[in-house]
Design a protein around this motif. Structure first.
Motif, mmCIF file in Angstrom:
data_model
loop_
_atom_site.group_PDB
_atom_site.id
_atom_site.type_symbol
_atom_site.label_atom_id
_atom_site.label_comp_id
_atom_site.label_asym_id
_atom_site.label_seq_id
_atom_site.Cartn_x
_atom_site.Cartn_y
_atom_site.Cartn_z
ATOM 1 N N UNK A 89 11.803 81.346 -69.922
ATOM 2 C CA UNK A 89 11.831 80.006 -70.499
ATOM 3 C C UNK A 89 12.522 79.966 -71.848
ATOM 4 N N UNK A 90 12.247 80.968 -72.689
ATOM 5 C CA UNK A 90 12.875 81.012 -74.006
ATOM 6 C C UNK A 90 14.373 81.203 -73.928
ATOM 7 N N UNK A 91 14.805 82.122 -73.067
ATOM 8 C CA UNK A 91 16.241 82.356 -72.905
ATOM 9 C C UNK A 91 16.934 81.111 -72.363
ATOM 10 N N UNK A 92 16.316 80.462 -71.378
ATOM 11 C CA UNK A 92 16.922 79.255 -70.807
ATOM 12 C C UNK A 92 16.953 78.106 -71.816
ATOM 13 N N UNK A 93 16.042 78.118 -72.785
ATOM 14 C CA UNK A 93 16.084 77.104 -73.840
ATOM 15 C C UNK A 93 17.367 77.232 -74.648
ATOM 16 N N UNK A 94 17.737 78.479 -74.969
ATOM 17 C CA UNK A 94 19.001 78.687 -75.686
ATOM 18 C C UNK A 94 20.200 78.401 -74.795
ATOM 19 N N UNK A 95 20.090 78.716 -73.515
ATOM 20 C CA UNK A 95 21.173 78.406 -72.575
ATOM 21 C C UNK A 95 21.406 76.891 -72.541
ATOM 22 N N UNK A 96 20.332 76.127 -72.621
ATOM 23 C CA UNK A 96 20.452 74.666 -72.637
ATOM 24 C C UNK A 96 21.232 74.195 -73.853
ATOM 25 N N UNK A 97 20.902 74.749 -75.015
ATOM 26 C CA UNK A 97 21.615 74.376 -76.243
ATOM 27 C C UNK A 97 23.086 74.768 -76.142
ATOM 28 N N UNK A 135 25.139 71.317 -65.963
ATOM 29 C CA UNK A 135 24.535 72.626 -66.233
ATOM 30 C C UNK A 135 23.469 72.518 -67.316
ATOM 31 N N UNK A 136 23.730 71.665 -68.301
ATOM 32 C CA UNK A 136 22.733 71.429 -69.347
ATOM 33 C C UNK A 136 21.449 70.851 -68.743
ATOM 34 N N UNK A 137 21.599 69.879 -67.858
ATOM 35 C CA UNK A 137 20.431 69.251 -67.237
ATOM 36 C C UNK A 137 19.634 70.260 -66.416
#
Length: 289
Positions: free
Chosen positions: A111-119, A78-80
């Motif tokens: 994109x910004x929200x998904x950046x935090x989702x990645x973290x 999911x991170x990837x």
């Protein structure tokens, strides 16, 4: 756990990079033109560099692409997936900001929200591990996100926001250490409970499982001395939050701002080293640890 340099760099650099992308994507007054180019270059270098460094901890780095196939059950997968979505949307958003002087807001927000989702997904890789009590705790998601937001705000020049998140991250980190230490001290897990043989009497290992070291003793049963851990905690807090806050409180200077960034990164690196070094895998019980 053994603090592998590749994983320390991964969790530190990617957190900073995705934290930057979050603020760049959601900032209404985000930079444009060549100023934006510099910001996005740093953000993508940190995020992608961190992701690439994580592959060096794999036994077969060439199989890293398989990480995308297990998104239904694996936080690593999911991170990837989240990272690719975040980088893709933010790449398009950066294209508009740098070359067309345009702010394509929907792309930036996603994109910004998904950046935090990645973290968040990165933090869940560790939090889900019940075999490591210090990670199976409320703190990894909170701290990973807190460090990403603090570093992202600092690197994008949002001084007031950065100071708030730096202070909050330091407070939450201290609370997390206290709670983790308390839980660890109160744990009743022993060799007897691990083997299920406690009902027949005192349980002890007759002899070591083997005569030499192996993967488990190297990676899972790493130990850091308590006195060294306390010193490193103080150093990490001083570098991660205290010194950057002092530098940000003085009249603005590019030199002080650069020193605040470097100090914060150094502090996060120390904290990440401790994050792994202090984690005790329950397999250590079978090795008398």
């Amino acid at each position: 756990m053994h603090p592998a340099p590749s994983i320390i760099l991964f969790t530190t650099l990617s957190g900073l990079g995705f934290g930057m992308l979050f603020f760049l994507g959601l900032d209404i007054a985000s930079p444009r033109g060549w100023v934006a180019f510099v910001f996005y270059l740093i953000a993508f270098a940190l995020a992608v560099g961190g992701l690439v460094s994580s592959t060096f901890h794999l036994g077969h780095p060439e199989r890293a692409l398989k990480a995308f196939t297990q998104w239904r059950s694996s936080w690593l997968s999911r991170e990837a997936v989240a990272a690719v979505i975040a980088l893709g949307f933010m790449g398009l958003y950066a294209l508009g900001a740098v070359f067309f002087d345009a702010a394509w807001r929907p792309l930036g927000v996603v994109g910004g929200v998904m950046a935090l989702v990645t973290v968040f997904a990165t933090s869940m890789i560790y939090m889900q591990m019940r075999t490591v009590p210090r990670w199976n705790h409320w703190s990894p998601p909170v701290l990973f996100l807190g460090y990403a937001l603090a570093g992202g705000a600092l690197l994008t020049g949002k001084i007031t926001v950065a100071m708030i998140f730096l202070a909050l991250a330091a407070i939450v980190q201290v609370v997390a250490w206290i709670d983790q230490d308390r839980r660890e001290a109160a744990s009743d897990t022993t060799l007897a409970t691990a083997t299920g043989l406690g009902h027949i009497g005192s349980v002890r290992a007759f002899e070591p499982p083997h005569t030499g070291g192996n993967y488990l003793t190297k990676e899972m049963v790493f130990r850091v001395g308590r006195k060294h851990a306390v010193k490193l905690r103080i150093i990490s807090l001083a570098l991660m939050a205290a010194l950057p806050l002092l530098l940000l409180l003085v009249p603005f200077s590019h030199i002080f701002a650069a020193l605040a960034v470097l100090s914060h990164i150094a502090g996060v690196l120390v904290q990440r080293w401790l994050f792994f070094a202090e984690a005790r895998h329950v397999v250590g019980l079978y090795y008398g640890r």
